[in-house]
Every structure is written in C-alpha cells, then in structure tokens.
Design a protein around this motif. Structure first.
Motif, mmCIF file in Angstrom:
data_model
loop_
_atom_site.group_PDB
_atom_site.id
_atom_site.type_symbol
_atom_site.label_atom_id
_atom_site.label_comp_id
_atom_site.label_asym_id
_atom_site.label_seq_id
_atom_site.Cartn_x
_atom_site.Cartn_y
_atom_site.Cartn_z
ATOM 1 N N THR A 28 -23.236 63.062 75.833
ATOM 2 C CA THR A 28 -22.348 62.863 76.981
ATOM 3 C C THR A 28 -21.113 63.734 76.851
ATOM 4 O O THR A 28 -20.679 64.355 77.820
ATOM 5 N N TRP A 32 -19.759 66.640 79.430
ATOM 6 C CA TRP A 32 -18.579 66.440 80.279
ATOM 7 C C TRP A 32 -17.297 67.075 79.755
ATOM 8 O O TRP A 32 -16.334 67.192 80.486
ATOM 9 N N ARG A 35 -15.492 69.772 81.761
ATOM 10 C CA ARG A 35 -14.869 69.237 82.972
ATOM 11 C C ARG A 35 -13.563 68.522 82.650
ATOM 12 O O ARG A 35 -12.579 68.631 83.396
ATOM 13 N N ILE A 36 -13.544 67.790 81.539
ATOM 14 C CA ILE A 36 -12.336 67.067 81.147
ATOM 15 C C ILE A 36 -11.219 68.061 80.850
ATOM 16 O O ILE A 36 -10.076 67.888 81.284
ATOM 17 N N ASN A 39 -9.894 69.469 84.046
ATOM 18 C CA ASN A 39 -9.031 68.502 84.733
ATOM 19 C C ASN A 39 -7.615 68.535 84.192
ATOM 20 O O ASN A 39 -6.646 68.494 84.937
ATOM 21 N N ILE B 90 -18.573 56.089 76.666
ATOM 22 C CA ILE B 90 -19.218 56.874 77.724
ATOM 23 C C ILE B 90 -18.499 56.659 79.060
ATOM 24 O O ILE B 90 -18.205 57.616 79.782
ATOM 25 N N ASP B 92 -15.432 55.847 79.462
ATOM 26 C CA ASP B 92 -14.125 56.501 79.366
ATOM 27 C C ASP B 92 -14.255 57.998 79.622
ATOM 28 O O ASP B 92 -13.468 58.585 80.367
ATOM 29 N N LEU B 93 -15.278 58.613 79.023
ATOM 30 C CA LEU B 93 -15.500 60.044 79.235
ATOM 31 C C LEU B 93 -15.798 60.317 80.704
ATOM 32 O O LEU B 93 -15.316 61.293 81.281
ATOM 33 N N PHE B 94 -16.598 59.426 81.316
ATOM 34 C CA PHE B 94 -16.945 59.606 82.720
ATOM 35 C C PHE B 94 -15.688 59.595 83.590
ATOM 36 O O PHE B 94 -15.487 60.461 84.434
ATOM 37 N N LYS B 96 -12.616 60.190 82.662
ATOM 38 C CA LYS B 96 -11.780 61.354 82.385
ATOM 39 C C LYS B 96 -12.313 62.576 83.107
ATOM 40 O O LYS B 96 -11.552 63.439 83.526
ATOM 41 N N ALA B 97 -13.647 62.663 83.234
ATOM 42 C CA ALA B 97 -14.242 63.852 83.826
ATOM 43 C C ALA B 97 -14.234 63.795 85.351
ATOM 44 O O ALA B 97 -14.010 64.806 86.001
ATOM 45 N N PHE B 98 -14.474 62.614 85.930
ATOM 46 C CA PHE B 98 -14.671 62.573 87.372
ATOM 47 C C PHE B 98 -13.571 61.833 88.123
ATOM 48 O O PHE B 98 -13.508 61.930 89.353
ATOM 49 N N PRO B 100 -9.878 61.670 86.982
ATOM 50 C CA PRO B 100 -8.788 61.814 86.012
ATOM 51 C C PRO B 100 -7.548 61.002 86.361
ATOM 52 O O PRO B 100 -6.878 60.480 85.466
ATOM 53 N N GLU B 104 -5.933 58.046 83.984
ATOM 54 C CA GLU B 104 -4.563 58.042 83.495
ATOM 55 C C GLU B 104 -3.845 56.737 83.826
ATOM 56 O O GLU B 104 -3.100 56.206 83.024
ATOM 57 N N PRO B 108 -4.907 52.970 78.202
ATOM 58 C CA PRO B 108 -5.623 52.332 77.097
ATOM 59 C C PRO B 108 -6.446 51.124 77.532
ATOM 60 O O PRO B 108 -7.184 50.575 76.727
ATOM 61 N N TYR B 109 -6.323 50.700 78.800
ATOM 62 C CA TYR B 109 -7.082 49.522 79.191
ATOM 63 C C TYR B 109 -8.566 49.818 79.367
ATOM 64 O O TYR B 109 -9.374 48.897 79.414
ATOM 65 N N PRO B 111 -10.470 51.788 77.024
ATOM 66 C CA PRO B 111 -11.034 51.437 75.719
ATOM 67 C C PRO B 111 -10.919 49.963 75.386
ATOM 68 O O PRO B 111 -11.724 49.435 74.619
ATOM 69 N N TYR C 77 -12.918 55.318 69.511
ATOM 70 C CA TYR C 77 -12.960 53.884 69.816
ATOM 71 C C TYR C 77 -13.941 53.160 68.904
ATOM 72 O O TYR C 77 -13.670 52.065 68.425
ATOM 73 N N LEU C 120 -6.720 45.936 68.675
ATOM 74 C CA LEU C 120 -7.226 47.231 69.129
ATOM 75 C C LEU C 120 -6.185 47.906 70.014
ATOM 76 O O LEU C 120 -5.955 49.109 69.922
ATOM 77 N N LEU C 124 -4.553 51.663 69.626
ATOM 78 C CA LEU C 124 -4.640 52.664 70.686
ATOM 79 C C LEU C 124 -3.254 53.141 71.102
ATOM 80 O O LEU C 124 -3.044 54.317 71.351
#
Lengths: 205, 211, 196
Positions: A28, A32, A35-36, A39, B90, B92-94, B96-98, B100, B104, B108-109, B111, C77, C120, C124
C-alpha cells in the motif's frame, strides 16, 4: 529442541501474520507514497502562492535554524519565489512558536530585499475557536501585508487599516495575536542574518 | 429447509438492527468515546472518521473471523491488535493520499482508531465466535451505528458553532446581517461533553418510552 | 537553566494546559468507567502513569533510533501499539512477582491499559510535536500520567458526591458524568495562555 518446537507451535500464526501484514502495508505504501509526497508539496505551494501571487514557482533555498527566546531550536525551510521571467520576487520560510494553547506554525513571505513582509499564513494552529483562531482571518493577516520587516509592535487599539509596524491585536485574543507577532519578529531577524551570511541578500548597508 | 433460511435471515437482520440502536456502540455500550468527542466539531471530519472506522471494523472482523480457529488464547489480544493496527495504517495512508485536508484535521485521531474499544470489542465478542456472514453484518451494523451517532452529534455542534451543516450555511450569521450569533463554545471540548451528555439523556428518555 | 525551564514548562503545560483528558479527549473510557471511587481512581492513575512513562520513553527511542528517516516509518503505529502491549504485559508480570500487595491493589487495571487511548495518544503526540530530546520525552510522558491521575481523581471526588445529588432520572449515570466533565474542561480552560 522441544522448547523451540513448543515456541513455534504457539506462535507460528503470529509470525506468519506479521509477515503478511508487513507485506500488505509495504505494498500500500509503495502504491500511495508518491501521491502523499505530491500532496505535501502541493499544499505548501498553494499556501505560498496565496502569499506571493506574482511567483510562478518556489525553489528550495536551504535549511535554516531559528532559536526561540527560550533557547529552543527549530528548523526552517527557506524557499525562493521565482516569477515567470525567472526573476526573484521574494522569499518564503516557515517558523513556529507557542500560542495560547498549542504550537502555532506559520509560513511567512517577504519581498526580495527582505524589507517588507508580503504576508503570513497558518500551517498549523490550535487556538480557541471564535477567539484565537481569528489569526487566520483576512482582516488580521492584512495588517502584515506590506509592513516593514523590522520589529513589529502589538497595540491594543489603533487603525488596523493603516500599514505600519503597529499591529492591532484581535479583541479577546491578545495572547494569540501577540504570539504571531513574536514568532514573526523572532524568526525575521534570525533568518535575515543567516541569509546575509549565506550571501542570498545584500547587507542592507 | 425454508424455515432454516428464514431463521438465518432473522439472525442477520437482528444483528444489523442491534448495532444501529439496541446495542449502539456509543449510546448503549459507551464505547469509542474519544473519537466521538474529539472529531465531532464539524460533520465532514466526523463522517470521514466514521467511514474509516467502518473500513477497519469490516476488515478486522473478516480477518479475525477467518483465523478464529487457529488462535491461541493467550496470544489472542496481541493478534487482534496487530490486525487492527495494520488496517488502521492502511486507512491512514489512504486518507493522506486521497483526502489530505481531512487527514490533517483528524491528525492523531486516525491512528487512535487502533485503541478504539469498539473494534477490539467486536473482534472479541463477535468475530472470534461467529461465522463469516454474521461477522460481516455485525461490522456493518456497528460501524454504521457509530457513524450515525458521530454525524448527528457533529451536525448539532456544527450548526450551533458556525451556523452551517456540511459547510453549507443554514443560519444567516449576525456578522453578515443575519440573526444567528455563532456559539463558539460548541466547537470547544465543553460543547462536545455537554452535547453528548444531553444526547445520552435524550436516548434514555426515548428508549424508556418505547420499551 | 534554560533547559530546566523548558522541561518545567513542558511539564506544567501537559498537566494543566494540554491535559490529555480535558483538551485531547484521550482516556475517556476509564475516566467514565472506573472513576466511581477515589481510591480506585488513584490506583488506575498510578498504573497509567507508570505505563505511560515507560512506553512514552520506549516509543521515543524506537522512533528515533529505528524508524525515523527509514522506509520502516510506515509501520510506526504497529510498532507503537506492540511496544505498549509489551510494556503492559511486562509491568504486570513484574508487579505480580515482586510486589504482590501492590498487584492486589491496582493489578486488575493493568490489562485494561493497553486499550487506553491516553497512552498511544501521548506517544503519537510526542512524535507530532517533534520532541527531539530524550529527557523532554520522559518528562512529558510522566506529566501526561500525572495529568491523567489528577483528572480521574477530581472526577471520582465529584462523582462520590453526585451520588447524593438529586439528578433527573434520565440523566443518571453516564450523561451527568459527561456534563460534569464538560464543566471541568471549562474550568481547565482558565489555565490556557499561562505558558508563553
């Protein structure tokens, strides 16, 4: 030997699962991460373009360091704003400092000779909604556009339309207004000194 | 045979409804309080949070359900956490990528979904004991129930604190000549606690009337 | 001197101004669930303080020595939660073996702590705030624990008295606790702006 066997019997699922999950995350991330990254760059560029409209692109011009009045050091990235015809039209850098509740992170733009402020914007802040977060609003930020890049002074009352080194505080949010002015003053002098040392701008004399 | 299918369909329906109202994770089980309070200052982040939780709950319930026969009792919780943490990464990454901007705002909520008690509670109480179909339906019911509560709470708070819903103006603001003076306290922690408290009280009243 | 003042400011700020319970909504579940009696609340608070200090320090070390700047960063994480789960397990075994009486008094809370979001959350936040100094990370983690203990004890004190108050039937239990918590956060807002 039987201890190892026992260990594997108990934990094979954990080991296999860790491996599979690690693989899943790696795939993943690989898919991605471009893209990150894009952004992040786009967000910064968007903010910077809002401050310096005539700029066409922003070139990284080095990493500098700002020491706060409390002695805490923080990195700052400097960008050179370049217009369509290739001329330098200004500089942009980020700076941070304590606000009312949490850290405030700003992007600050100045003109090419480091004489006038071209504006600032908030990268991150967590000020009280309705009061402190008015530092993001246009009427407060407009006071800085064109102000001399020297020592700004915060005043409680005055004409917020007039552009000079006097910044009129937001009523009910003096601490937040003060924090912004302090961050700008503090970072300004240090960035200017470091840029002169690097020969990026003239000595001003 | 027909009777059997009917019975299974009944169980599915029951599971779905349970998550939405009777065993609603926030109102009834008091689970997942941290995100409920933290991300409900506006509807958009609340909805994003809800959808992320549905995704993580859905995936982790499936995985836990598939490996439920292989689990060693004392490593159970560790396996659950590992699974959940993977899917949260996963998600989180999604974001960030789609999305953003949302990523932001939530900060942290996202994770912190890892330690959202709803997910680990469903893994333990449902997915590790039931079949695949029930686990999936349970995940959807619980997830949607959670998202609905989040959105209702966020709707009330956003309306009170900014006069908008989903960033669309509803009330005309006093600043621009209207009548509504935004109630800033609603978007602060105080607003979150008190609105949720009153809402729980309201739910108690309603369920007593219908019982 | 400057370093000392930074540490002190950091400590005060995480205990009072950025208190995890009141401003970041972390650790609400035990805050609502356990805080019925002051001695229980204190026990829970002590257990959390211990685990949060340990795991805050450990995750900072792992983050800075192993993860930062490497492609492994994406598994942050997963690493954090495993460290916390491990720390909780370790503390539980240690306390049970060497301090049986202590285990009697707060050992029952230990397994609950893994899913306590305050822990946690703090790890973070330390990463998010960009704390780049080990001592500061330790002080902040400890401060977070103290802040949590304080919040949960205040709440327990109020709830002991709430039992005697005449609360509307439908607001009894969780609703009135949430409303009280809301009023407490208002009080704690008074500390904001104290550290400049």
């Amino acid at each position: 030997m039987s201890k190892i066997k026992h260990f594997i019997e108990q934990s094979w699922l954990l080991i296999v699962a860790s491996f599979l999950f690690g693989l899943l995350i790696a795939v993943t991330n690989a898919a991605w991460s471009p893209r990150i990254e894009r952004n992040k760059v786009e967000k910064l560029n968007h903010l910077m373009r809002g401050l310096l409209e005539e700029a066409e692109r922003f070139e990284p011009a080095g990493e500098l360091e700002i020491t706060s009045s409390k002695g805490r050091k923080a990195g700052s990235s400097l960008f050179k704003a370049v217009s369509g015809s290739g001329e330098c039209v200004g500089w942009v850098f980020n700076a941070q400092g304590p606000g009312f509740a949490d850290k405030i992170e700003l992007v600050i733009a100045v003109d090419k000779d480091f004489e006038k402020i071209a504006g600032f914007d908030c990268l991150a802040s967590n000020e009280t909604p309705g009061f402190g977060d008015k530092i993001k609003e246009q009427y407060y930020r407009n006071q800085f556009v064109g102000a001399p890049a020297g020592e700004l002074v915060l005043v409680k009352a005055g004409d917020s339309e007039r552009i000079d080194s006097e910044i009129v505080a937001i009523s009910g949010a003096t601490v937040s207004s003060e924090a912004v002015v302090r961050i700008i003053n503090n970072s300004m002098t240090q960035i200017r000194r470091q840029m002169r040392e690097k020969g990026l701008i003239g000595n001003g004399e | 045979m027909a009777n059997d299918t009917n019975a299974t369909a009944g169980v599915y329906k029951e599971t779905l409804i349970a998550g939405l109202w009777r065993e609603n994770p926030v109102f009834r089980l008091l689970l997942g309080m941290c995100p409920t309070l933290a991300v409900t200052a506006a509807v958009k982040p609340a909805l994003t949070m809800g959808l992320s939780v549905i995704f993580v709950l859905f995936c982790s319930n499936i995985v836990v359900c598939l490996m439920r026969r292989l689990l060693k009792p004392h490593l159970r919780i560790l396996m659950f956490t590992l699974t959940i943490a993977t899917f949260v990464t996963i998600a989180d990454l999604f974001l960030k990528a789609f999305a953003p901007v949302m990523s932001e705002t939530l900060g942290p909520y996202v994770p912190l979904i890892i330690v959202n008690c709803i997910i680990i509670c469903r893994a333990e109480a449902c997915a590790s004991k039931n079949g695949l179909a029930v686990s999936i339906i349970d995940a959807l019911g619980m997830g949607v129930g959670f998202t609905l509560v989040l959105c209702v709470l966020a709707g009330v708070r956003e309306l009170m604190s900014a006069g908008t819903i989903f960033e669309i103006p509803v009330f005309s603001l006093a600043r621009t000549g209207g009548w509504f003076v935004p109630w800033a306290a609603m978007s602060m922690p105080v607003g979150a606690f008190i609105t949720l408290g009153l809402m729980l009280g309201l739910v108690n009243v309603v369920s007593k009337k219908t019982a | 001197m400057d370093r000392l003042s930074i540490l002190l400011m950091g400590f005060i700020s995480i205990v009072l101004i950025n208190n995890l319970v009141f401003t970041k909504f972390l650790g609400i579940c035990p805050y609502l669930g356990v805080s019925g009696r002051i001695d229980m609340a204190f026990g829970m608070g002590m257990a959390v303080t211990f685990v949060v200090t340990l795991s805050g320090t450990l995750t900072w070390l792992i983050d800075h020595l192993l993860l930062m700047g490497t492609p492994l960063e994406v598994t942050r994480y997963v690493c954090f939660i495993l460290v916390i789960a491990g720390a909780v397990q370790l503390v539980e075994m240690y306390v049970r073996k060497f301090f049986p009486s202590l285990y009697e008094s707060f050992g029952i809370f230990l397994p609950l702590i893994t899913t306590n979001c305050a822990i946690l959350g703090l790890c973070l936040f330390i990463n998010l705030w960009g704390i780049d100094n080990l001592l500061e990370a330790v002080v902040l983690s400890f401060g977070a624990g103290v802040g949590f203990t304080m919040a949960i004890c205040i709440m327990a004190g109020i709830r002991e008295n709430l039992n005697m108050a005449d609360v509307p039937e439908s607001l009894k239990g969780a609703p009135i606790t949430l409303i009280t918590a809301g009023l407490l956060t208002l009080a704690f807002m008074g500390f904001a702006g104290m550290v400049k």
